[in-house]
Motif scaffolding. Structure first.
Motif, PDB file in Angstrom:
ATOM      1  N   SER A  34       0.852  -1.186   0.000  1.00 37.20           N
ATOM      2  CA  SER A  34       0.000   0.000   0.000  1.00 37.20           C
ATOM      3  C   SER A  34       0.885   1.233   0.000  1.00 37.20           C
ATOM      4  O   SER A  34       2.025   1.194   0.486  1.00 37.20           O
ATOM      5  CB  SER A  34      -0.916   0.017   1.232  1.00 37.20           C
ATOM      6  OG  SER A  34      -0.147   0.057   2.428  1.00 37.20           O
ATOM      7  N   GLN A  35       0.357   2.324  -0.540  1.00 37.38           N
ATOM      8  CA  GLN A  35       1.133   3.561  -0.542  1.00 37.38           C
ATOM      9  C   GLN A  35       0.222   4.766  -0.716  1.00 37.38           C
ATOM     10  O   GLN A  35      -0.689   4.759  -1.539  1.00 37.38           O
ATOM     11  CB  GLN A  35       2.190   3.561  -1.644  1.00 37.38           C
ATOM     12  CG  GLN A  35       3.087   4.796  -1.599  1.00 37.38           C
ATOM     13  CD  GLN A  35       4.182   4.777  -2.644  1.00 37.38           C
ATOM     14  OE1 GLN A  35       4.144   3.970  -3.573  1.00 37.38           O
ATOM     15  NE2 GLN A  35       5.159   5.650  -2.498  1.00 37.38           N
ATOM     16  N   GLU A  39       1.514   7.129   4.160  1.00 38.05           N
ATOM     17  CA  GLU A  39       1.687   5.763   4.636  1.00 38.05           C
ATOM     18  C   GLU A  39       2.205   4.860   3.524  1.00 38.05           C
ATOM     19  O   GLU A  39       1.913   5.073   2.345  1.00 38.05           O
ATOM     20  CB  GLU A  39       0.367   5.201   5.174  1.00 38.05           C
ATOM     21  CG  GLU A  39      -0.198   5.960   6.356  1.00 38.05           C
ATOM     22  CD  GLU A  39      -1.515   5.364   6.848  1.00 38.05           C
ATOM     23  OE1 GLU A  39      -2.009   4.415   6.202  1.00 38.05           O
ATOM     24  OE2 GLU A  39      -2.043   5.854   7.859  1.00 38.05           O
ATOM     25  N   GLY A  41       3.224   0.473   3.011  1.00 37.41           N
ATOM     26  CA  GLY A  41       3.405  -0.868   3.551  1.00 37.41           C
ATOM     27  C   GLY A  41       4.224  -1.705   2.587  1.00 37.41           C
ATOM     28  O   GLY A  41       3.939  -1.757   1.388  1.00 37.41           O
ATOM     29  N   ARG A  43       6.139  -5.579   1.884  1.00 40.95           N
ATOM     30  CA  ARG A  43       6.321  -6.985   2.246  1.00 40.95           C
ATOM     31  C   ARG A  43       7.665  -7.426   1.702  1.00 40.95           C
ATOM     32  O   ARG A  43       7.903  -7.382   0.494  1.00 40.95           O
ATOM     33  CB  ARG A  43       5.212  -7.856   1.686  1.00 40.95           C
ATOM     34  CG  ARG A  43       5.361  -9.354   2.021  1.00 40.95           C
ATOM     35  CD  ARG A  43       4.158 -10.141   1.517  1.00 40.95           C
ATOM     36  NE  ARG A  43       4.292 -11.565   1.801  1.00 40.95           N
ATOM     37  CZ  ARG A  43       4.790 -12.450   0.927  1.00 40.95           C
ATOM     38  NH1 ARG A  43       5.202 -12.051  -0.271  1.00 40.95           N
ATOM     39  NH2 ARG A  43       4.870 -13.726   1.240  1.00 40.95           N
ATOM     40  N   GLN A  53       6.733  -7.764   7.238  1.00 39.71           N
ATOM     41  CA  GLN A  53       5.978  -6.597   6.801  1.00 39.71           C
ATOM     42  C   GLN A  53       6.489  -5.358   7.514  1.00 39.71           C
ATOM     43  O   GLN A  53       6.575  -5.318   8.743  1.00 39.71           O
ATOM     44  CB  GLN A  53       4.480  -6.762   7.051  1.00 39.71           C
ATOM     45  CG  GLN A  53       3.666  -5.581   6.526  1.00 39.71           C
ATOM     46  CD  GLN A  53       2.192  -5.866   6.406  1.00 39.71           C
ATOM     47  OE1 GLN A  53       1.792  -7.010   6.199  1.00 39.71           O
ATOM     48  NE2 GLN A  53       1.366  -4.830   6.512  1.00 39.71           N
ATOM     49  N   ASP A  55       5.706  -1.455   7.983  1.00 38.49           N
ATOM     50  CA  ASP A  55       4.720  -0.388   7.833  1.00 38.49           C
ATOM     51  C   ASP A  55       5.368   0.942   8.192  1.00 38.49           C
ATOM     52  O   ASP A  55       5.943   1.096   9.280  1.00 38.49           O
ATOM     53  CB  ASP A  55       3.516  -0.643   8.740  1.00 38.49           C
ATOM     54  CG  ASP A  55       2.745  -1.888   8.322  1.00 38.49           C
ATOM     55  OD1 ASP A  55       2.471  -2.033   7.118  1.00 38.49           O
ATOM     56  OD2 ASP A  55       2.434  -2.721   9.201  1.00 38.49           O
TER      57      ASP A  55
END
Length: 279
Positions: A34-35, A39, A41, A43, A53, A55
């Protein structure tokens, strides 16, 4: 396919049995889960197929990513036996001085790697090491010190000078009846200097001790809205002093080796910066 697998496949053909499926080994890599502007994330999968992970949140004040969670500094994922690529190896792989150490971004997922290591620095600061052919080729830094150490105001200064200045940063106290200086340390820079610049270790450890003790000696300042950073920075200075200024003879030195390499690679970028050449 190995001999046993091949034999079983032949047997399967002869007797009508199903052949054994091939097992594909997991390769190392990084996926952006995610971006957004604030924020991200990630992996991360290492050479053994294990995943981690990471974050991150973006701190606009220091123009840097840092981890959501914090903990004890050290290597938290992947190969701890760090071996760093020499300059000649980096050149052979077409990795520039700037690419050998750079600030965290989603572009890390596009870089070549066959293994990955993650280390926690101070607070929420992180370092991700990418490997190729048995050596660490790139370091990606989620930490404010990257931008701060390369600030143009430090033109002509070397890494140790810059790091000590950031570690020992203070502001003048306008109150004539209070302490002359109020500490505002860049705590992660203190740790880098303490490890990589032995002749400056005592000086930065003194600065950490001053910042650590400040809220105890001047608690009213740490409750003052004029100095909102003081409680957190004072606590961080105490943690960093324990990590970098107290000897821990039983500790694995892999983390110290990483810190030293971060400093060396930053110095290489600083040398280019000081020579007014784009890295």
């Amino acid at each position: 396919m190995n001999k046993i697998g091949g034999l079983l496949c032949i047997v399967g053909v002869i007797f009508g049995c199903a052949a054994m499926p091939l097992v594909k080994q997991q390769s190392a890599g990084i996926t952006v889960l995610s971006q957004s502007e604030s924020e991200m994330g990630l992996r991360l999968v290492n050479a053994k197929g294990f995943s981690y992970q990471l974050d991150l949140i973006f701190d606009a004040e220091i123009n840097s990513w840092h981890a959501v969670s914090t903990g004890v500094p050290g290597i938290v994922f992947g190969n701890e036996q760090l071996v760093f690529a020499r300059p000649v190896q980096l050149r052979a792989l077409n990795i520039s001085t700037a690419e050998a150490i750079q600030p965290m971004s989603s572009a890390i997922a596009e870089r070549p790697m066959d293994d990955v290591t993650v280390a926690r620095l101070i607070g929420g600061e992180m370092a991700v090491a990418l490997w190729q052919d048995g050596v660490v080729t790139e370091l990606w830094i989620a930490a404010g010190f990257y931008e701060e150490l390369l600030h143009p105001d430090f033109a002509g200064w070397n890494f140790c000078e810059r790091g000590q200045q950031l570690c020992c940063e203070t502001i003048d106290n306008p109150n004539p009846f209070g302490p002359t200086k109020v500490p505002r340390p860049r705590v992660s820079s203190c740790g880098l200097v303490a490890v990589a610049c032995p002749d400056r270790k005592d000086a930065v450890c003194d600065c950490l001790a001053y910042a650590c003790d400040f809220c105890f000696n001047h608690w009213d300042y740490c409750d003052d809205e004029a100095y909102p950073w003081l409680p957190e920075d004072s606590e961080a200075a105490c943690d960093a002093g324990l990590q970098y200024c107290v000897e821990h003879p039983d500790d694995d030195d892999g983390f110290s080796i990483l810190i030293d390499e971060i400093a060396n690679r930053l110095q290489a970028v600083i040398d280019i910066q000081n020579a007014n050449i784009e890295p």
